[in-house]
Design a protein around this motif. Structure first.
Motif, PDB file in Angstrom:
ATOM      1  N   ILE A   1     132.370  51.835 106.222  1.00 23.29           N
ATOM      2  CA  ILE A   1     132.868  51.376 104.563  1.00 23.29           C
ATOM      3  C   ILE A   1     132.073  51.716 102.865  1.00 23.29           C
ATOM      4  CG2 ILE A   1     134.426  49.760 103.200  1.00 23.29           C
ATOM      5  CD1 ILE A   1     135.048  48.508 106.375  1.00 23.29           C
ATOM      6  N   TRP A   2     130.851  51.116 102.865  1.00 27.89           N
ATOM      7  CA  TRP A   2     130.254  51.178 102.073  1.00 27.89           C
ATOM      8  C   TRP A   2     130.127  53.115 102.034  1.00 27.89           C
ATOM      9  CZ3 TRP A   2     129.338  49.194  98.247  1.00 27.89           C
ATOM     10  CH2 TRP A   2     129.175  47.753  98.029  1.00 27.89           C
ATOM     11  N   ILE A   3     129.819  53.599 102.753  1.00 29.98           N
ATOM     12  CA  ILE A   3     130.243  55.222 102.510  1.00 29.98           C
ATOM     13  C   ILE A   3     131.275  55.780 102.249  1.00 29.98           C
ATOM     14  CG2 ILE A   3     130.034  57.281 104.134  1.00 29.98           C
ATOM     15  CD1 ILE A   3     128.166  55.920 106.244  1.00 29.98           C
ATOM     16  N   ILE A   4     132.349  55.382 102.554  1.00 27.95           N
ATOM     17  CA  ILE A   4     133.312  55.467 102.232  1.00 27.95           C
ATOM     18  C   ILE A   4     133.568  54.838 100.757  1.00 27.95           C
ATOM     19  CG2 ILE A   4     135.809  55.267 101.789  1.00 27.95           C
ATOM     20  CD1 ILE A   4     135.973  55.370 105.292  1.00 27.95           C
ATOM     21  N   VAL A   5     133.267  54.157  99.986  1.00 28.19           N
ATOM     22  CA  VAL A   5     133.269  53.768  98.954  1.00 28.19           C
ATOM     23  C   VAL A   5     132.559  54.752  97.992  1.00 28.19           C
ATOM     24  CG1 VAL A   5     133.218  51.577  97.468  1.00 28.19           C
ATOM     25  CG2 VAL A   5     133.971  51.155  99.791  1.00 28.19           C
ATOM     26  N   LEU A   6     131.710  54.615  98.139  1.00 28.94           N
ATOM     27  CA  LEU A   6     130.049  54.678  97.570  1.00 28.94           C
ATOM     28  C   LEU A   6     130.318  56.876  97.135  1.00 28.94           C
ATOM     29  CD1 LEU A   6     127.404  53.208  99.067  1.00 28.94           C
ATOM     30  CD2 LEU A   6     127.690  53.785  96.982  1.00 28.94           C
ATOM     31  N   VAL A   7     131.163  58.053  98.474  1.00 28.45           N
ATOM     32  CA  VAL A   7     131.957  59.070  98.295  1.00 28.45           C
ATOM     33  C   VAL A   7     132.540  58.469  97.117  1.00 28.45           C
ATOM     34  CG1 VAL A   7     132.664  60.839  99.643  1.00 28.45           C
ATOM     35  CG2 VAL A   7     131.065  59.828 101.147  1.00 28.45           C
ATOM     36  N   LEU A   8     133.343  57.608  97.769  1.00 30.60           N
ATOM     37  CA  LEU A   8     134.805  57.979  96.490  1.00 30.60           C
ATOM     38  C   LEU A   8     133.685  57.749  94.670  1.00 30.60           C
ATOM     39  CD1 LEU A   8     137.539  56.126  97.752  1.00 30.60           C
ATOM     40  CD2 LEU A   8     136.937  58.589  97.135  1.00 30.60           C
ATOM     41  N   ALA A   9     133.479  56.677  94.449  1.00 28.11           N
ATOM     42  CA  ALA A   9     132.247  56.902  93.105  1.00 28.11           C
ATOM     43  C   ALA A   9     131.399  57.509  93.304  1.00 28.11           C
ATOM     44  CB  ALA A   9     131.163  55.315  93.372  1.00 28.11           C
ATOM     45  N   GLU A  10     130.484  58.598  93.683  1.00 35.63           N
ATOM     46  CA  GLU A  10     130.159  59.312  93.403  1.00 35.63           C
ATOM     47  C   GLU A  10     130.682  60.583  93.103  1.00 35.63           C
ATOM     48  OE1 GLU A  10     129.576  63.883  94.365  1.00 35.63           O
ATOM     49  OE2 GLU A  10     129.779  62.556  96.882  1.00 35.63           O
ATOM     50  N   ARG A  11     131.747  60.950  93.644  1.00 33.17           N
ATOM     51  CA  ARG A  11     133.178  62.423  93.334  1.00 33.17           C
ATOM     52  C   ARG A  11     133.251  62.161  91.650  1.00 33.17           C
ATOM     53  NH1 ARG A  11     136.452  63.164  98.685  1.00 33.17           N
ATOM     54  NH2 ARG A  11     134.659  64.595  99.580  1.00 33.17           N
ATOM     55  N   PHE A  12     133.727  60.690  91.834  1.00 35.86           N
ATOM     56  CA  PHE A  12     134.318  60.087  90.265  1.00 35.86           C
ATOM     57  C   PHE A  12     133.272  60.549  88.986  1.00 35.86           C
ATOM     58  CE2 PHE A  12     134.696  56.820  86.971  1.00 35.86           C
ATOM     59  CZ  PHE A  12     136.304  57.238  86.397  1.00 35.86           C
ATOM     60  N   ILE A  13     132.109  59.809  89.620  1.00 38.69           N
ATOM     61  CA  ILE A  13     131.243  59.508  88.177  1.00 38.69           C
ATOM     62  C   ILE A  13     130.027  61.381  88.397  1.00 38.69           C
ATOM     63  CG2 ILE A  13     128.438  59.524  87.969  1.00 38.69           C
ATOM     64  CD1 ILE A  13     128.626  56.831  89.596  1.00 38.69           C
ATOM     65  N   TRP A  14     130.633  62.688  89.751  1.00 39.88           N
ATOM     66  CA  TRP A  14     129.791  63.855  89.060  1.00 39.88           C
ATOM     67  C   TRP A  14     131.481  64.310  88.313  1.00 39.88           C
ATOM     68  CZ3 TRP A  14     126.157  66.952  90.003  1.00 39.88           C
ATOM     69  CH2 TRP A  14     126.824  68.436  89.770  1.00 39.88           C
ATOM     70  N   ASN A  15     132.115  64.202  88.915  1.00 41.02           N
ATOM     71  CA  ASN A  15     133.571  64.702  88.157  1.00 41.02           C
ATOM     72  C   ASN A  15     133.205  64.048  86.622  1.00 41.02           C
ATOM     73  OD1 ASN A  15     134.380  66.240  90.009  1.00 41.02           O
ATOM     74  ND2 ASN A  15     135.677  64.418  90.596  1.00 41.02           N
ATOM     75  N   LYS A  16     132.894  63.008  85.891  1.00 43.00           N
ATOM     76  CA  LYS A  16     133.158  62.814  85.125  1.00 43.00           C
ATOM     77  C   LYS A  16     131.884  63.722  83.944  1.00 43.00           C
ATOM     78  CE  LYS A  16     136.135  60.035  84.226  1.00 43.00           C
ATOM     79  NZ  LYS A  16     137.166  59.911  82.780  1.00 43.00           N
ATOM     80  N   GLY A  17     130.729  63.748  84.869  1.00 41.82           N
ATOM     81  CA  GLY A  17     129.016  64.184  84.404  1.00 41.82           C
ATOM     82  C   GLY A  17     129.544  65.342  84.001  1.00 41.82           C
ATOM     83  N   LEU A  18     130.158  66.471  85.076  1.00 49.58           N
ATOM     84  CA  LEU A  18     130.043  67.944  84.973  1.00 49.58           C
ATOM     85  C   LEU A  18     130.958  68.014  83.598  1.00 49.58           C
ATOM     86  CD1 LEU A  18     129.349  69.993  86.882  1.00 49.58           C
ATOM     87  CD2 LEU A  18     131.310  70.274  87.999  1.00 49.58           C
ATOM     88  N   ASN A  19     132.200  67.578  83.112  1.00 46.09           N
ATOM     89  CA  ASN A  19     132.989  67.668  82.300  1.00 46.09           C
ATOM     90  C   ASN A  19     131.954  66.883  80.729  1.00 46.09           C
ATOM     91  OD1 ASN A  19     135.577  68.066  84.138  1.00 46.09           O
ATOM     92  ND2 ASN A  19     135.966  65.918  83.478  1.00 46.09           N
ATOM     93  N   ARG A  20     131.153  66.075  80.783  1.00 46.13           N
ATOM     94  CA  ARG A  20     130.268  65.983  79.647  1.00 46.13           C
ATOM     95  C   ARG A  20     129.457  67.186  79.688  1.00 46.13           C
ATOM     96  NH1 ARG A  20     128.206  61.971  77.682  1.00 46.13           N
ATOM     97  NH2 ARG A  20     126.176  61.975  76.387  1.00 46.13           N
ATOM     98  N   LEU A  21     128.787  67.914  81.138  1.00 45.67           N
ATOM     99  CA  LEU A  21     128.030  68.805  80.158  1.00 45.67           C
ATOM    100  C   LEU A  21     128.978  70.025  79.709  1.00 45.67           C
ATOM    101  CD1 LEU A  21     125.555  70.408  81.418  1.00 45.67           C
ATOM    102  CD2 LEU A  21     126.175  71.180  83.805  1.00 45.67           C
TER     103      LEU A  21
END
Length: 276
Positions: A251-271
């Protein structure tokens, strides 16, 4: 869908990354030997402290049962092994790439950046297993009379260790990506690693935490990085309890993967917005 030849080329690229990580680490093997010696000395100090805390007694009680001094010694050995495997370089690598702007070049490469970091970490861990974990394991079996769990528990232990490594990797990866906003992410990394050392049970077994702290810890991901694996190895969990703990890890792996994708996309947009 990618053609098969392109997938094969991509996989060869990831295997090369893994191989390069091993070779790069081997070039510093002399340093690793000194680190290994320091870990052995630190481990002996930890065991001596716990023996002193037991005050000559063979057993000590806690809220959930009884622990022997031999189980504590085994726990400390597991702490030494697994703390090696869960420790990654991913945060520092991502931080440096973002700070230098190299991350922009990585985005146009044919290889997925996250998979790049995964295979680099696997290569580094293979090196640690060969030059640190295996020597420490032999030391444990020869001099500390470590008893291995039964085969079913050992299989569950291996699964839980892999899950714990994945959980910690994703958390470190997310912290590294935070450098899109903070330029440097080492303060977050230091905070995260301190929390892991305390609340994962690497420093102090969670059995000795107060009930209120244990209740809080149950809803955090840290104990599932190390303590779950140690509890399974020592057979302090029933099979039913072990299955539940491993399920929570997923469950934690799934939650963290979803969080990682969200933060990565936001960071990429910022870049992209900043012209990276």
């Amino acid at each position: 869908m990618k053609p098969s030849w392109e997938k094969e080329d991509e996989m060869r690229g990831y295997i090369n990354i893994l191989s390069n990580a091993v070779q790069r680490s081997i070039s510093y093997r002399i340093d690793v030997y000194f680190i290994l010696i320091s870990r052995v000395i630190g481990l002996l100090v930890q065991i001596s402290i716990w023996r002193a805390l037991f005050s000559g007694e063979e057993y000590v009680s806690y809220s959930g049962g009884v622990l022997s001094i031999q189980e504590i010694v085994t726990y400390m050995m597991l702490s030494a092994f697994l703390s090696l495997l869960i420790n990654t370089r991913v945060t520092n690598t991502i931080n440096d790439k973002i700070k230098t702007g190299e991350i922009a070049m990585d985005m146009i490469k044919p290889l997925n950046f996250k998979y790049y970091m995964i295979f680099d970490t696997i290569g580094y861990n293979l090196f640690l297993i060969l030059f640190q974990v295996i020597p420490l394991s032999l030391l444990a079996l020869l001099f500390f009379k470590i008893t291995l769990p039964s085969i079913p528990y050992m299989l569950l232990f291996v699964v839980s260790v892999i899950n714990g490594m994945i959980i910690n990797f994703i958390m470190e990866y997310v912290i590294g990506v935070m450098a899109f906003w903070f330029i440097v992410s080492w303060p977050l990394q230091m905070l995260h690693r301190s929390l892991v050392k305390v609340f994962s049970g690497i420093w102090i077994p969670i059995w000795f935490f107060t009930d209120s702290v244990q209740a809080i810890n149950d809803i955090l991901p840290f104990k599932y990085i190390f303590f779950t694996s140690a509890s399974i190895f020592l057979e302090k969990l029933t099979f039913h309890e072990a299955y539940i703990q491993i399920f929570i890890q997923y469950i934690w792996i799934i939650v963290l993967v979803l969080a990682e994708r969200f933060i990565w996309n936001k960071g990429l947009n910022r870049l992209i917005i900043q012209g990276g």
